[in-house]
Design an enzyme around this catalytic site. Structure first.
Site, PDB file in Angstrom:
ATOM      1  CD  GLU A 104      -9.491   2.254  -5.176  1.00 20.95           C
ATOM      2  OE1 GLU A 104     -10.340   2.010  -5.438  1.00 20.95           O
ATOM      3  OE2 GLU A 104      -9.048   1.518  -3.807  1.00 20.95           O
TER       4      GLU A 104
ATOM      5  CG  HIS B 295     -23.464  10.967 -16.142  1.00 25.14           C
ATOM      6  ND1 HIS B 295     -23.756   9.783 -16.673  1.00 25.14           N
ATOM      7  CD2 HIS B 295     -22.181  10.873 -15.995  1.00 25.14           C
ATOM      8  CE1 HIS B 295     -22.692   9.111 -17.396  1.00 25.14           C
ATOM      9  NE2 HIS B 295     -21.616  10.319 -16.925  1.00 25.14           N
TER      10      HIS B 295
ATOM     11  CE1 TYR C  55     -10.478   8.858  -9.721  1.00 23.68           C
ATOM     12  CE2 TYR C  55     -11.720   9.445 -11.738  1.00 23.68           C
ATOM     13  CZ  TYR C  55     -10.385   9.373 -11.303  1.00 23.68           C
ATOM     14  OH  TYR C  55      -9.436   9.173 -12.441  1.00 23.68           O
TER      15      TYR C  55
ATOM     16  CG  ASP D  72      -2.087   1.234   1.705  1.00 22.37           C
ATOM     17  OD1 ASP D  72      -2.294   2.417   0.535  1.00 22.37           O
ATOM     18  OD2 ASP D  72      -3.702   0.576   1.249  1.00 22.37           O
TER      19      ASP D  72
ATOM     20  CE  LYS E 177      -5.841  11.125  -9.933  1.00 21.88           C
ATOM     21  NZ  LYS E 177      -4.833  10.131  -9.524  1.00 21.88           N
TER      22      LYS E 177
ATOM     23  CB  THR F 140      -8.444  12.586 -14.176  1.00 20.82           C
ATOM     24  OG1 THR F 140      -9.901  12.073 -14.909  1.00 20.82           O
ATOM     25  CG2 THR F 140      -9.461  13.109 -12.467  1.00 20.82           C
ATOM     26  CG  ASP F 141     -10.428  14.802 -18.650  1.00 18.51           C
ATOM     27  OD1 ASP F 141     -10.671  13.661 -17.489  1.00 18.51           O
ATOM     28  OD2 ASP F 141     -11.239  14.317 -19.285  1.00 18.51           O
ATOM     29  CD  GLU F 142     -14.245  11.380 -14.310  1.00 15.89           C
ATOM     30  OE1 GLU F 142     -14.433  11.618 -13.396  1.00 15.89           O
ATOM     31  OE2 GLU F 142     -13.822  10.322 -14.970  1.00 15.89           O
TER      32      GLU F 142
END
Length: 366
Positions: A81, A308, A173, A56, A177, A147-149
């Site tokens: 994750e 979403h 999530y 971990d 990030k 990430t682009d999110e």
């Protein structure tokens, strides 16, 4: 010669990166640290020379021992994750892995890096350039894969995300990030840690766990199951072939400016429903149904996920301008390679579909 520690290297993007790096730099040492959660798989690393250590990233003693034992000079941090649906269902694991895990990793790396020499003491025998395997503060790199999110959602006509776009995450999530991105930035500006961050769009390709859209479609289609589409299927994503992503990471490590963020995108904005029809058409061609019917007959619309995001789009011009990177694959060439890989590797697909995986899919798309 380099010695890499790749966190999350038995997962989808990390595993592809290990294969890519091994092919480009066969003499480099690669250590993979992976907790082998549901999305990590030993078999993903078959055919590479990487050493897999099961553990971990929150285990600071383990990380510190690996850094010293292997003279690590490069860290590529994939471990996370990463599935939005799972973060909605159980956000605690995302906080622990993505935020606490990244913090612990950064602290382990900082302690190791601060003890490295500024230059190599060769006692007057040779300059640093003649000691290529020596680890120094200046030669060390920590690349954080994000990430682009983290940028939130775009309206249909909004310009694509750039590296200066506002950070506006909308899911547990993406929030976790975004927090890890901020930690990496802070450890550079506060402590001088030599970091780089990449924010990528939706990856697809070999070794992707079949909870994500494209492999889920392929697996369900071949099993004569429903092909679930959230809402109206018009959510737009920028699709990036995973090996193109790997090449961008390599360039960033070699020539990226320390402390900088680089967006990595495929210049392929597609609605989810278009992806579904493309995969169905390729399967009709490459593996027709026994009854002769098209795979699109299995499409089923399901309730949309909460919150979403409607559209993501990446502006990757900074990466092209500074490092000369462009994706090698179009969506048409990349998706054909992807579908063919899943058809050619049924043993890998069967191995990752445990009872827990089947239970999750049933719960999520029932």
């Amino acid at each position: 010669m380099a010695n890499l520690l790749v966190t999350g290297g038995a997962g989808f993007i990390g595993g592809n990166f290990v294969h890519y790096w091994n092919a480009k730099h066969p003499d480099d040492g690669v250590v993979v640290l992976d907790a082998l959660t549901y999305a990590g798989n030993r078999s993903t690393l078959e055919g590479t020379t990487a050493e897999l250590v099961v553990g971990d990233i929150r285990d600071t003693a383990l990380v510190e021992s690996l850094l010293r034992a292997h003279d690590i000079d490069t860290i590529v941090h994939f471990a996370a994750e990463s599935h939005v649906d799972r973060s909605i269902d159980g956000p605690a694991e995302f906080i622990q892995t993505n935020i606490v895990g990244t913090f612990n990793l950064l602290e382990s790396v900082r302690g190791y890096w601060q003890q490295l020499p500024e230059t190599v003491d060769c006692h007057g025998v040779a300059p640093l350039a003649m000691v290529p395997d020596a680890v120094t503060k200046s030669s060390f790199r920590f690349l954080h894969v994000s990430t682009d999110e983290v940028y939130g959602s775009l309206a249909k006509d909004d310009p694509a995300f750039t590296e200066s776009s506002h950070i506006e995450p909308n899911s547990p999530y993406s929030a976790s990030k975004a927090a890890s991105d901020h930690l990496v930035r802070a450890w550079h500006h506060t402590y001088g840690l030599p970091v780089l961050t990449t924010n990528c769009s939706n990856n697809y390709g070999p070794y992707q766990f079949p909870e994500k859209l494209i492999p889920l479609l392929i697996v369900n289609a071949l099993a004569d199951k429903k092909l679930p589409v959230y809402g109206d299927g018009q959510q737009i994503r920028d699709w990036l072939y995973v090996k193109d992503h790997c090449s961008a990471i390599r360039l960033a490590l070699e020539a990226g400016r320390l402390g900088e963020t680089y967006n990595v995108g495929g210049w392929n904005e597609k609605a989810n429903l278009e992806i579904v029809h493309t995969v169905c058409a390729l399967l009709d061609e490459l593996r027709p149904r026994a009854d002769g019917k098209p795979y699109k007959a299995q499409i089923t619309y399901v309730t949309d996920r909460p919150g979403h995001d409607r559209r993501y789009a990446i502006d990757a011009r900074k990466l092209e301008r500074e490092l000369g990177w462009k994706p090698a694959e179009t969506f048409e060439t990349g998706i054909r390679k992807t579908v063919q890989w899943y058809l050619d590797n049924p043993d890998w697909v069967a191995h990752v579909q445990s009872g827990a995986y089947r239970d999750w899919v049933q719960k999520q798309y029932a």
